[in-house]
Design a protein around this motif. Structure first.
Motif, PDB file in Angstrom:
ATOM      1  N   ARG A   1       1.209  -1.088   0.592  1.00 49.71           N
ATOM      2  CA  ARG A   1       0.310   0.093  -0.466  1.00 49.71           C
ATOM      3  C   ARG A   1       1.235   1.206  -0.079  1.00 49.71           C
ATOM      4  N   TYR A   2       1.771   1.483   1.048  1.00 50.29           N
ATOM      5  CA  TYR A   2       2.822   2.236   0.286  1.00 50.29           C
ATOM      6  C   TYR A   2       3.433   2.534  -0.901  1.00 50.29           C
ATOM      7  N   TRP A   3       3.416   1.658  -1.797  1.00 52.18           N
ATOM      8  CA  TRP A   3       4.141   2.022  -2.685  1.00 52.18           C
ATOM      9  C   TRP A   3       2.998   2.599  -3.934  1.00 52.18           C
ATOM     10  N   LEU A   4       2.131   1.815  -3.704  1.00 53.08           N
ATOM     11  CA  LEU A   4       0.654   2.287  -4.501  1.00 53.08           C
ATOM     12  C   LEU A   4       0.771   3.631  -4.335  1.00 53.08           C
ATOM     13  N   ASP A   5       0.429   3.626  -2.610  1.00 50.01           N
ATOM     14  CA  ASP A   5       0.403   5.791  -2.795  1.00 50.01           C
ATOM     15  C   ASP A   5       1.420   6.942  -2.837  1.00 50.01           C
ATOM     16  N   ALA A   6       2.329   6.153  -3.583  1.00 50.01           N
ATOM     17  CA  ALA A   6       3.373   6.928  -3.392  1.00 50.01           C
ATOM     18  C   ALA A   6       3.513   6.583  -5.234  1.00 50.01           C
ATOM     19  N   PHE A   7       2.994   5.600  -5.598  1.00 52.92           N
ATOM     20  CA  PHE A   7       2.439   6.636  -7.283  1.00 52.92           C
ATOM     21  C   PHE A   7       1.861   7.190  -7.254  1.00 52.92           C
ATOM     22  N   ARG A   8       0.528   7.154  -6.567  1.00 55.57           N
ATOM     23  CA  ARG A   8      -0.349   7.390  -7.240  1.00 55.57           C
ATOM     24  C   ARG A   8      -0.544   9.014  -7.045  1.00 55.57           C
ATOM     25  N   LEU A   9       0.699   9.123  -5.720  1.00 52.51           N
ATOM     26  CA  LEU A   9       0.160  10.499  -5.144  1.00 52.51           C
ATOM     27  C   LEU A   9       0.043  11.950  -5.985  1.00 52.51           C
ATOM     28  N   PRO A  10       1.280  12.390  -6.292  1.00 50.94           N
ATOM     29  CA  PRO A  10       1.521  13.218  -7.424  1.00 50.94           C
ATOM     30  C   PRO A  10      -0.031  13.579  -8.212  1.00 50.94           C
ATOM     31  N   GLY A  11      -0.302  13.038  -7.833  1.00 50.19           N
ATOM     32  CA  GLY A  11      -1.804  13.177  -8.936  1.00 50.19           C
ATOM     33  C   GLY A  11      -3.464  13.132  -7.819  1.00 50.19           C
ATOM     34  N   TRP A  12      -3.029  13.089  -6.712  1.00 51.69           N
ATOM     35  CA  TRP A  12      -4.137  13.438  -5.918  1.00 51.69           C
ATOM     36  C   TRP A  12      -4.142  15.072  -5.791  1.00 51.69           C
ATOM     37  N   THR A  13      -5.104  15.559  -5.262  1.00 55.50           N
ATOM     38  CA  THR A  13      -5.038  16.843  -4.698  1.00 55.50           C
ATOM     39  C   THR A  13      -5.131  17.301  -3.530  1.00 55.50           C
ATOM     40  N   ARG A  14      -4.162  18.886  -3.710  1.00 55.38           N
ATOM     41  CA  ARG A  14      -4.050  19.388  -2.632  1.00 55.38           C
ATOM     42  C   ARG A  14      -4.646  18.443  -1.059  1.00 55.38           C
ATOM     43  N   GLU A  15      -6.487  18.792  -1.062  1.00 54.03           N
ATOM     44  CA  GLU A  15      -7.578  18.253   0.005  1.00 54.03           C
ATOM     45  C   GLU A  15      -6.953  17.309   0.105  1.00 54.03           C
ATOM     46  N   ARG A  16      -6.505  16.180  -0.354  1.00 54.49           N
ATOM     47  CA  ARG A  16      -6.393  14.907   0.446  1.00 54.49           C
ATOM     48  C   ARG A  16      -5.261  14.526   0.546  1.00 54.49           C
ATOM     49  N   THR A  17      -4.044  15.057  -0.046  1.00 55.09           N
ATOM     50  CA  THR A  17      -2.292  15.036   0.967  1.00 55.09           C
ATOM     51  C   THR A  17      -2.646  16.277   2.393  1.00 55.09           C
ATOM     52  N   VAL A  18      -3.615  16.902   2.338  1.00 54.78           N
ATOM     53  CA  VAL A  18      -3.572  17.461   3.564  1.00 54.78           C
ATOM     54  C   VAL A  18      -4.172  17.085   4.657  1.00 54.78           C
ATOM     55  N   GLY A  19      -5.703  16.565   3.935  1.00 58.87           N
ATOM     56  CA  GLY A  19      -7.394  16.174   4.709  1.00 58.87           C
ATOM     57  C   GLY A  19      -6.661  14.948   5.061  1.00 58.87           C
TER      58      GLY A  19
END
Length: 303
Positions: A78-96
């Motif tokens: 799950r770490y790798w999955l989230d890391a791969f997807r992180l650049p596409g996350w919104t700011r609200e998701r990254t922070v929230g």
């Protein structure tokens, strides 16, 4: 370039594309299935994870260790999955989806422009934590091992820059001096330090054994006067959302210099004591969250 390197680069890029383009629930299910398959199949890395986790739960029987290893591999996938997807996350998701606990001292130090240093283990999702910190705390500067193949290393540098994180190469003679300058300019410097990759680490007691951990965080604190904080990273589910918890430990004090000590002797003792304090804080988090400690390499027996 070895014959294997193009295969590694191709596999990495395929995984990156897959994680970004498929629906998240499908990707999460797929990552869990891969982790479970690896747990059943075993192998050197899986057995190493089992040995590492056993130090956090020394009374665990074989069945409990099986569950911890499976859950650890699920967490790592799950770490790798989230890391791969992180650049596409919104700011609200990254922070929230982050909660920082006990961060008052850290925030105060950064608000005063003093800079701050974090001692991290390979826990939770440090890329997500860094992206959040770059948005919510201060400019983030860290150090990373140079990966092979070189193309994969360059991809990761670009990925972390896209999160607002400056990454310096481990082992470069200029890196320590750059970190000093960034700290004096008020940056936040979180460093993964639970494995010594420099052969210049400090011996500490950790989960009942002597191991070597990186001396960089303590050495930087002594050189700059910037405060050093141990960090724990782990996930909780709150309100139906998976939340990354950044648990900030108390500032690690610098030992007073003894009247009979030279400055070199004081520095050596201070680095050892401060690193031990960080190791103690890390051990408590690993015991509480062994499935989130993503270390599939030897740790124990290396002291």
């Amino acid at each position: 370039m070895s014959l294997r390197e193009p295969l590694v680069v191709g596999a990495f890029r395929a995984a990156w594309r897959f994680a970004r383009v498929v629906p998240e629930d499908v990707a999460v299910t797929a990552s869990r299935r891969v982790a479970d398959r690896l747990a059943r199949r075993g192998g050197p890395r899986v057995e190493q994870l089992r040995r590492n986790v056993a130090h956090a739960r020394p009374d665990a029987g074989p069945a409990e260790l099986d569950v911890l290893v499976r859950d650890g591999l699920r967490s790592y996938a799950r770490y790798w999955l989230d890391a791969f997807r992180l650049p596409g996350w919104t700011r609200e998701r990254t922070v929230g989806t982050v909660r920082m606990d006990h961060g008052e001292q850290l925030r105060a130090a950064l608000a005063d422009g003093r800079g701050a240093i974090g001692f991290l283990g390979h826990l939770g999702n440090w890329d997500h934590a860094a992206a959040w910190s770059a948005t919510e705390l201060a400019p983030v500067v860290t150090v990373a091992e140079r990966l092979r193949p070189e193309e994969v290393y360059e991809e990761f540098l670009a990925f972390r820059r896209s999160l607002g994180v400056e990454v310096l190469p481990l082992g470069d003679p200029a890196t320590f001096g750059t970190l000093l300058r960034r700290l004096r300019a008020g940056a936040f410097v979180p460093l993964l330090a639970d494995r010594d990759l420099s052969a210049a680490g400090v011996e500490v007691d950790f989960l009942g054994e002597r191991v070597r951990m990186a001396q960089g965080p303590a050495a930087l604190a002594l050189a700059t006067g910037a405060p050093l904080f141990p960090f724990g990273l782990f996930h909780e589910v709150a309100g139906g959302r998976r939340v990354l918890v950044i648990d900030v430990g108390p500032q690690v004090p610098v030992p007073d210099r003894r009247p009979d000590e030279t400055s070199r002797e004081h520095r050596r003792r201070a680095v050892a004591q401060m690193t031990q304090a960080c190791a103690d804080a890390l051990a408590a988090v690993v015991v509480a969250h062994p499935d989130e400690w993503h270390v599939l390499q030897p740790v124990f027996g290396q002291g």
